[in-house]
Design an enzyme around this catalytic site. Structure first.
Site, mmCIF file in Angstrom:
data_model
loop_
_atom_site.group_PDB
_atom_site.id
_atom_site.type_symbol
_atom_site.label_atom_id
_atom_site.label_comp_id
_atom_site.label_asym_id
_atom_site.label_seq_id
_atom_site.Cartn_x
_atom_site.Cartn_y
_atom_site.Cartn_z
ATOM 1 N N ARG A 118 0.899 -1.162 0.000
ATOM 2 C CA ARG A 118 0.000 0.000 0.000
ATOM 3 C C ARG A 118 0.930 1.202 0.000
ATOM 4 O O ARG A 118 1.687 1.418 0.930
ATOM 5 C CB ARG A 118 -0.894 -0.015 1.245
ATOM 6 C CG ARG A 118 -1.669 1.284 1.538
ATOM 7 C CD ARG A 118 -2.630 1.654 0.424
ATOM 8 N NE ARG A 118 -3.524 2.758 0.832
ATOM 9 C CZ ARG A 118 -3.243 4.044 0.590
ATOM 10 N NH1 ARG A 118 -2.127 4.400 -0.010
ATOM 11 N NH2 ARG A 118 -4.110 4.968 0.969
ATOM 12 N N HIS A 121 2.094 6.974 2.121
ATOM 13 C CA HIS A 121 1.072 8.027 2.098
ATOM 14 C C HIS A 121 0.841 8.601 3.486
ATOM 15 O O HIS A 121 1.389 8.104 4.470
ATOM 16 C CB HIS A 121 -0.234 7.448 1.548
ATOM 17 C CG HIS A 121 -0.907 6.491 2.505
ATOM 18 N ND1 HIS A 121 -0.489 5.196 2.680
ATOM 19 C CD2 HIS A 121 -1.941 6.656 3.360
ATOM 20 C CE1 HIS A 121 -1.245 4.600 3.583
ATOM 21 N NE2 HIS A 121 -2.129 5.463 4.025
ATOM 22 N N HIS A 123 -2.554 11.043 5.680
ATOM 23 C CA HIS A 123 -3.912 11.603 5.575
ATOM 24 C C HIS A 123 -4.223 12.396 6.830
ATOM 25 O O HIS A 123 -3.496 12.314 7.826
ATOM 26 C CB HIS A 123 -4.962 10.515 5.334
ATOM 27 C CG HIS A 123 -4.637 9.189 5.978
ATOM 28 N ND1 HIS A 123 -4.758 8.969 7.329
ATOM 29 C CD2 HIS A 123 -4.138 8.029 5.446
ATOM 30 C CE1 HIS A 123 -4.387 7.721 7.595
ATOM 31 N NE2 HIS A 123 -3.991 7.129 6.480
ATOM 32 N N GLU A 127 -5.292 6.727 11.936
ATOM 33 C CA GLU A 127 -5.613 5.393 11.407
ATOM 34 C C GLU A 127 -5.339 4.328 12.453
ATOM 35 O O GLU A 127 -4.223 4.215 12.961
ATOM 36 C CB GLU A 127 -4.762 5.143 10.153
ATOM 37 C CG GLU A 127 -4.797 3.715 9.626
ATOM 38 C CD GLU A 127 -3.929 3.562 8.369
ATOM 39 O OE1 GLU A 127 -3.943 4.472 7.511
ATOM 40 O OE2 GLU A 127 -3.220 2.557 8.265
ATOM 41 N N HIS A 166 3.136 6.835 6.461
ATOM 42 C CA HIS A 166 3.357 5.417 6.748
ATOM 43 C C HIS A 166 3.306 4.578 5.477
ATOM 44 O O HIS A 166 2.882 5.043 4.424
ATOM 45 C CB HIS A 166 2.329 4.906 7.768
ATOM 46 C CG HIS A 166 0.911 5.304 7.476
ATOM 47 N ND1 HIS A 166 0.402 6.536 7.832
ATOM 48 C CD2 HIS A 166 -0.103 4.650 6.859
ATOM 49 C CE1 HIS A 166 -0.861 6.618 7.453
ATOM 50 N NE2 HIS A 166 -1.200 5.494 6.852
ATOM 51 N N GLU A 192 -10.602 6.546 1.379
ATOM 52 C CA GLU A 192 -9.382 5.812 1.049
ATOM 53 C C GLU A 192 -8.806 6.285 -0.281
ATOM 54 O O GLU A 192 -7.615 6.130 -0.546
ATOM 55 C CB GLU A 192 -9.712 4.312 1.026
ATOM 56 C CG GLU A 192 -8.609 3.375 0.635
ATOM 57 C CD GLU A 192 -7.398 3.391 1.570
ATOM 58 O OE1 GLU A 192 -7.523 3.838 2.724
ATOM 59 O OE2 GLU A 192 -6.324 2.953 1.123
ATOM 60 N N HIS A 302 -26.326 -1.736 27.911
ATOM 61 C CA HIS A 302 -25.396 -0.681 28.312
ATOM 62 C C HIS A 302 -25.457 0.460 27.312
ATOM 63 O O HIS A 302 -26.145 0.370 26.289
ATOM 64 C CB HIS A 302 -23.956 -1.235 28.365
ATOM 65 C CG HIS A 302 -23.407 -1.576 27.006
ATOM 66 N ND1 HIS A 302 -23.721 -2.750 26.348
ATOM 67 C CD2 HIS A 302 -22.589 -0.896 26.152
ATOM 68 C CE1 HIS A 302 -23.120 -2.779 25.173
ATOM 69 N NE2 HIS A 302 -22.427 -1.654 25.023
ATOM 70 N N HIS A 304 -22.731 4.098 25.994
ATOM 71 C CA HIS A 304 -21.401 4.688 26.097
ATOM 72 C C HIS A 304 -21.501 6.203 26.283
ATOM 73 O O HIS A 304 -22.080 6.885 25.432
ATOM 74 C CB HIS A 304 -20.574 4.362 24.854
ATOM 75 C CG HIS A 304 -20.460 2.890 24.625
ATOM 76 N ND1 HIS A 304 -19.527 2.104 25.269
ATOM 77 C CD2 HIS A 304 -21.210 2.045 23.872
ATOM 78 C CE1 HIS A 304 -19.701 0.845 24.897
ATOM 79 N NE2 HIS A 304 -20.711 0.786 24.050
ATOM 80 N N GLU A 309 -20.309 4.400 18.681
ATOM 81 C CA GLU A 309 -19.620 3.108 18.620
ATOM 82 C C GLU A 309 -19.668 2.586 17.187
ATOM 83 O O GLU A 309 -20.728 2.513 16.575
ATOM 84 C CB GLU A 309 -20.300 2.113 19.569
ATOM 85 C CG GLU A 309 -19.777 0.686 19.445
ATOM 86 C CD GLU A 309 -20.401 -0.263 20.476
ATOM 87 O OE1 GLU A 309 -21.071 0.223 21.415
ATOM 88 O OE2 GLU A 309 -20.230 -1.482 20.335
ATOM 89 N N HIS A 348 -28.099 -0.292 24.192
ATOM 90 C CA HIS A 348 -28.060 -1.455 23.299
ATOM 91 C C HIS A 348 -27.560 -2.696 24.011
ATOM 92 O O HIS A 348 -26.972 -2.613 25.088
ATOM 93 C CB HIS A 348 -27.193 -1.173 22.071
ATOM 94 C CG HIS A 348 -25.795 -0.702 22.385
ATOM 95 N ND1 HIS A 348 -25.530 0.562 22.839
ATOM 96 C CD2 HIS A 348 -24.593 -1.314 22.313
ATOM 97 C CE1 HIS A 348 -24.221 0.699 23.037
ATOM 98 N NE2 HIS A 348 -23.630 -0.432 22.741
HETATM 99 MN MN MN Z 1 -3.162 5.182 5.897
HETATM 100 MN MN MN Z 2 -21.575 -0.916 23.130
#
Ligand code: MN
Ligand code: MN
Length: 410
Positions: A118, A121, A123, A127, A166, A192, A302, A304, A309, A348
């Protein structure tokens, strides 16, 4: 013939008796009607159908009676994402364009065969990565000239901070021809196809400037690629030590972490590994949990308090109902390769509805993992008060455990 169709044919044959004229239209109603009914409500579908698709999402086809109201779509399968095919690999993405609710994070699934690269590059987004199968070599250099090079195997993570360059290359290994991994970015609008590629930049810089910048004759750059390389077969790398270039020393917090080697929290019904910046120090903007549920096991009710998420299902079959306040709730079925999403603060659970282990990742755009357990909240609130809300005897609340369970058995 699917099981559903076969059962439908058997039912129709029995109803009509031997010798009755069998047509596909006559065969369909008995069982297919049942699939779109629940608790006495619903009816069969008369129009066009997609039985394979319907079978994947039985609780979308016939939602439980507890579902209600208009909730955003919280599911996308990578199987529906456009596949970008390249020489020796591919990439597909699930972003805000595929799953509009997913504003906080985006995901990319990528395959690189052995020695396939890959392209170097960077961004704007940070990541985070989870290796699904095989081995890759990743390298990076930070703004202080400190270096990083590591070989990443199944269950290992990497994290590249926003704007830090990277490279990734598939390696020959015993498990696979190269590797396949999941990337998660801390912005749902990530693309991407919009990363800053080294070949793209050099190709679009006047050659005399390149010559001056590197102190080399212009002729040096005569063979620059005319279009971006992106994914391409590269040179077979040597031993890792040889790729650990000195620079200003190694990055202070490694960009790699062995998540599967982390001792899990073992519970009746499954295990949980929580990996955030308290253990994987470099991962400042993405916190993650790897959950394994035994058949019937439940990731308890639960929510968050820290944000949305983004879920990735690795294997097995699961079901999630998301509660969105105002009586709104919607249930989704997931399997390996699917993405789930839970907007900030929505309640959820996730249940293993299959006969094999269910494994999935939960990611959060946050330095630390956090959740609030419904059962723990109730157990630690005056019991008579809680009992009055549920119209149960106080002794029921007395019996709840005050310890957060995360997972409960089937
Ligand atoms: Mn990347
Ligand atoms: Mn969760």
């Amino acid at each position: 013939m699917t099981d559903m169709t076969r059962r439908g044919l058997i039912a129709a044959t029995t109803a009509m008796g031997a010798g009755a004229l069998m047509t596909p239209a006559a065969a369909a109603p008995a069982d297919q009607g049942a699939a779109t009914m629940r608790d006495g409500k619903g009816a069969d579908i008369l129009g066009p159908r997609n039985p394979e698709r319907e079978a994947e999402e039985p609780f979308t086809l016939a939602p439980p009676s507890t579902d209600h109201g208009t909730m955003p779509n919280l599911k996308w399968s990578f199987a529906d994402s456009h596949m970008r095919l390249e020489d020796g690999g591919w990439a597909r993405q699930t972003t805000v364009r595929e799953l509009p609710i997913s504003k906080a994070m985006a995901g990319v699934n990528m395959r690189l065969k052995a020695n396939v690269v890959r392209e170097m590059h960077w961004h704007k987004e940070a990541e985070w990565a989870y290796m699904l199968k095989g081995v890759a070599r990743v390298t990076s250099v930070d703004a202080q000239g400190r270096t990083f090079a590591e070989d990443i195997a199944e269950g290992d993570l990497w994290y590249f901070p926003s704007g830090i360059p990277h490279s990734i290359q598939g390696l020959e290994n015993a498990q696979a021809d190269g590797c396949e991994f999941l990337l998660v970015f801390d912005d749902g609008a990530f693309s991407e196809d919009s990363t800053f590629l080294i070949s793209d930049w050099l190709t679009h810089t006047p050659r005399d400037v390149l010559a001056k910048n590197f102190g080399l004759p212009e002729q040096t750059f005569a063979a620059l690629p005319k279009t971006e390389l992106y994914i391409f077969p590269g040179p077979k790398p040597g031993p890792l030590e040889g790729d650990r270039l000195g620079g200003a020393g190694p990055v202070p917090d490694s960009f790699a972490y062995r998540m599967l080697k982390q001792e899990p929290i073992r519970l009746k019904g499954g295990t949980v590994r929580i990996t955030d910046s308290t253990v994987f120090k470099a991962s400042k903007t993405i916190a993650a949990a790897l959950v394994e549920l035994e058949p019937g096991g439940l990731r308890e009710l639960h929510w968050h308090p820290a944000g949305d998420e983004w879920q990735y299902y690795i294997e097995g079959q699961g079901r999630m109902t998301v509660f969105g306040s105002e009586s709104k709730a919607r249930t989704f079925d997931y399997r390996g390769g699917d993405v789930g999403y839970v907007p900030f603060a929505m309640g959820h659970y996730i249940e293993n509805t299959g006969t094999t282990p269910l494994r999935f990742l939960e990611m959060f755009r946050s330095p630390t993992y956090s959740d609030v357990s419904l059962a723990q909240w109730m157990a630690l609130t005056p019991h008579a008060l809680v009992a009055a809300h549920l119209r149960v005897d106080t002794s029921v609340i007395d019996g709840l455990t005050t310890t957060k369970r995360l997972v409960v058995p089937g």
